[in-house]
Design a protein around this motif. Structure first.
Motif, mmCIF file in Angstrom:
data_model
loop_
_atom_site.group_PDB
_atom_site.id
_atom_site.type_symbol
_atom_site.label_atom_id
_atom_site.label_comp_id
_atom_site.label_asym_id
_atom_site.label_seq_id
_atom_site.Cartn_x
_atom_site.Cartn_y
_atom_site.Cartn_z
ATOM 1 N N LEU A 2 0.832 -1.202 0.000
ATOM 2 C CA LEU A 2 0.000 0.000 0.000
ATOM 3 C C LEU A 2 0.869 1.256 0.000
ATOM 4 N N THR A 3 1.960 1.207 0.747
ATOM 5 C CA THR A 3 2.872 2.347 0.812
ATOM 6 C C THR A 3 3.467 2.634 -0.562
ATOM 7 N N LEU A 51 0.916 4.351 -2.741
ATOM 8 C CA LEU A 51 0.741 5.764 -2.397
ATOM 9 C C LEU A 51 1.946 6.593 -2.825
ATOM 10 N N GLU A 52 3.151 6.040 -2.653
ATOM 11 C CA GLU A 52 4.357 6.780 -3.019
ATOM 12 C C GLU A 52 4.466 7.006 -4.524
ATOM 13 N N ALA A 94 -6.769 6.718 -3.356
ATOM 14 C CA ALA A 94 -5.626 7.004 -2.485
ATOM 15 C C ALA A 94 -6.084 7.125 -1.027
ATOM 16 N N ILE A 95 -7.225 7.754 -0.823
ATOM 17 C CA ILE A 95 -7.757 7.887 0.530
ATOM 18 C C ILE A 95 -8.138 6.518 1.098
ATOM 19 N N VAL A 112 -6.832 3.624 0.204
ATOM 20 C CA VAL A 112 -5.584 2.901 0.433
ATOM 21 C C VAL A 112 -4.926 3.409 1.720
ATOM 22 N N TYR A 113 -4.922 4.709 1.906
ATOM 23 C CA TYR A 113 -4.363 5.301 3.121
ATOM 24 C C TYR A 113 -5.116 4.815 4.357
ATOM 25 N N SER A 114 -6.428 4.792 4.286
ATOM 26 C CA SER A 114 -7.240 4.329 5.414
ATOM 27 C C SER A 114 -6.932 2.874 5.749
ATOM 28 N N ARG A 115 -6.829 2.046 4.721
ATOM 29 C CA ARG A 115 -6.490 0.633 4.938
ATOM 30 C C ARG A 115 -5.097 0.520 5.561
ATOM 31 N N GLY A 116 -4.177 1.332 5.110
ATOM 32 C CA GLY A 116 -2.827 1.329 5.672
ATOM 33 C C GLY A 116 -2.813 1.700 7.145
ATOM 34 N N MET A 117 -3.631 2.671 7.509
ATOM 35 C CA MET A 117 -3.710 3.070 8.919
ATOM 36 C C MET A 117 -4.308 1.955 9.765
#
Length: 83
Positions: free
Chosen positions: A19-20, A23-24, A33-34, A36-41
């Motif tokens: 996921l990182t 996003l990178e 992207a949001i 993916v970021y939420s899943r990453g958190m």
């Protein structure tokens, strides 16, 4: 159980790395992207909880080992073999 927990932790970390990278790269539409970021958190929190649990188990094992060593060094007559 520890093997299952570790595998799960490793799987979570692997997914978090993927996921990182996504996003990178910066190629995701904002909504994705949001998400993916939420899943990453979520994964980060879950990994922290797993690590805390494993750390606690290590501390318990260490304490038990220290207590076992202390009991081995104790002689019933009150003298200590190390003295």
């Amino acid at each position: 159980m520890a093997d299952k927990q570790m595998t799960s932790l490793e799987e979570k970390l692997s997914e978090l790395e993927k996921l990182t990278v996504q996003l990178e790269e910066g190629k995701l539409p904002i909504d994705e992207a949001i998400a993916v970021y939420s899943r990453g958190m979520e994964l980060a929190v879950s990994c922290k909880q797993s690590l805390d649990s494993l750390s606690q188990r290590i501390q318990i094992a260490k304490k038990n080992a220290q207590e076992a060593i202390s009991l081995e060094n104790f002689e019933p007559n009150g003298s200590n073999s190390d003295l």
